[in-house]
Design an enzyme around this catalytic site. Structure first.
Site, PDB file in Angstrom:
ATOM      1  CB  SER A   1      46.888  38.295  30.016  1.00  0.00           C
ATOM      2  OG  SER A   1      48.099  38.165  29.333  1.00  0.00           O
TER       3      SER A   1
ATOM      4  CG  ASP B   1      48.522  46.000  29.034  1.00  0.00           C
ATOM      5  OD1 ASP B   1      49.167  44.945  28.920  1.00  0.00           O
ATOM      6  OD2 ASP B   1      47.377  46.050  29.519  1.00  0.00           O
TER       7      ASP B   1
ATOM      8  CG  HIS C   1      49.590  42.542  31.197  1.00  0.00           C
ATOM      9  ND1 HIS C   1      48.763  42.747  30.105  1.00  0.00           N
ATOM     10  CD2 HIS C   1      49.660  41.186  31.350  1.00  0.00           C
ATOM     11  CE1 HIS C   1      48.357  41.577  29.634  1.00  0.00           C
ATOM     12  NE2 HIS C   1      48.874  40.625  30.371  1.00  0.00           N
TER      13      HIS C   1
END
Length: 295
Positions: A107, A246, A273
């Site tokens: 991320s 995601d 994600h």
């Protein structure tokens, strides 16, 4: 219950503050993997599924970035990605010395890993970007597209209360929760490691200061950050992973893939994600395969 590899933890003084780290050492080490958690403002806890790799010969280093988790907080003016890059380099040197490592960023940690590689790729054997980004504006645009695709009830609540900054409204919170279960982690029961990282993000200042009130409302200091035009110089082997659903979308991953010649992109079907939890065994298998290929 999975066996946790033998891990050691402690603190190192980096750029004047104490940073918490954890190293899970492989008995017959093939390679070293350093991990960068997301947020900005989460903690390393949600990445602990990667301890499985220590049983496969990969020593794994986790740490809580400045102002995150168990680490100390510097002055607010240091809440920048550039500061995070220098912190990562100092942590790497302190724990692993001059050894070349594989660097994994998840991320926001993927953004940090890209920025690190632009400056310090000579210190890397390979780069792993999981649900990462090279452009915050593009990522926000993509998240707005995902919001547009939500059921009307949730879409309207996010628009209505988001526009006036009423982020604590119960209807808004319900919509955020729905978005998260679609695009952050598609599981009914979230692992305690993930909940711990979210708890730290809520308690500390970094998430609100650098990011904003939630995953798709990025009003903080990183809101204009974009390194897309610089990542083309990255030449180390690069693995890019993204979930089918995601929140940092496949379009964002495709941009990174298109800019880095020596890269491969893998899309995890039916995942969002946090693929390292949704498809833990396959995720770790893919990472191990990439690392062993590029040792």
């Amino acid at each position: 219950m999975r066996k946790l590899s033998r891990c050691e933890d402690g603190y190192v003084k980096i750029q004047g503050i104490y940073i918490y780290y954890k190293v899970c050492k492989a008995e017959n080490e093939k390679a070293k993997l350093m991990t960068l958690h997301g947020g900005p403002g989460m903690s390393h806890d949600y990445l602990l599924s990667l301890t499985d790799l220590a049983e496969k010969g990969i020593t794994v280093l986790f740490y809580d970035q400045f102002g995150c988790g168990r680490s100390e907080e510097p002055e607010k003016e240091k809440f920048t990605i550039d500061y995070g890059v220098e912190e990562a380099e100092a942590v790497k040197k302190n724990i692993f010395g001059d050894d070349k490592v594989f660097l994994m960023g998840s991320s926001y940690g993927g953004a940090l890993a890209l920025a690190y590689a632009v400056k310090y790729q000579a210190h890397l054997k390979g780069l792993i970007i999981s649900g990462g980004l090279s452009s915050v504006p593009l990522t926000v645009k993509e998240m707005q597209r995902l919001i547009d695709e939500l059921p009307e009830k949730y879409r309207n609540a996010i628009r209505k209360y988001g526009e006036v900054g009423d982020y604590q409204n119960p209807e808004y919170q319900e919509a955020v929760n729905y978005f998260y279960h679609q695009h952050l982690l598609r599981s009914e029961d979230w692992p305690p490691e993930v909940l711990k990282s979210l708890e730290y993000a809520e308690e500390r200042n970094v998430y609100r200061t650098m990011n904003g009130p939630n995953e798709f409302t990025i009003t903080g200091t990183i809101r204009d950050w974009d390194i897309t035009d610089k990542i083309g110089i990255i030449s180390v082997p690069t693995l890019i992973t993204v979930g089918e659903f995601d929140e940092v979308t496949q379009n964002v991953a495709e941009v990174i893939h298109s800019k880095i010649d020596n890269s491969q992109l893998i899309v995890f079907k039916a995942c969002s994600h946090l693929t390292m939890w949704e498809d833990r065994d396959e995720y770790n298998r893919i990472l191990l395969q990439f690392i062993e290929k590029n040792i």
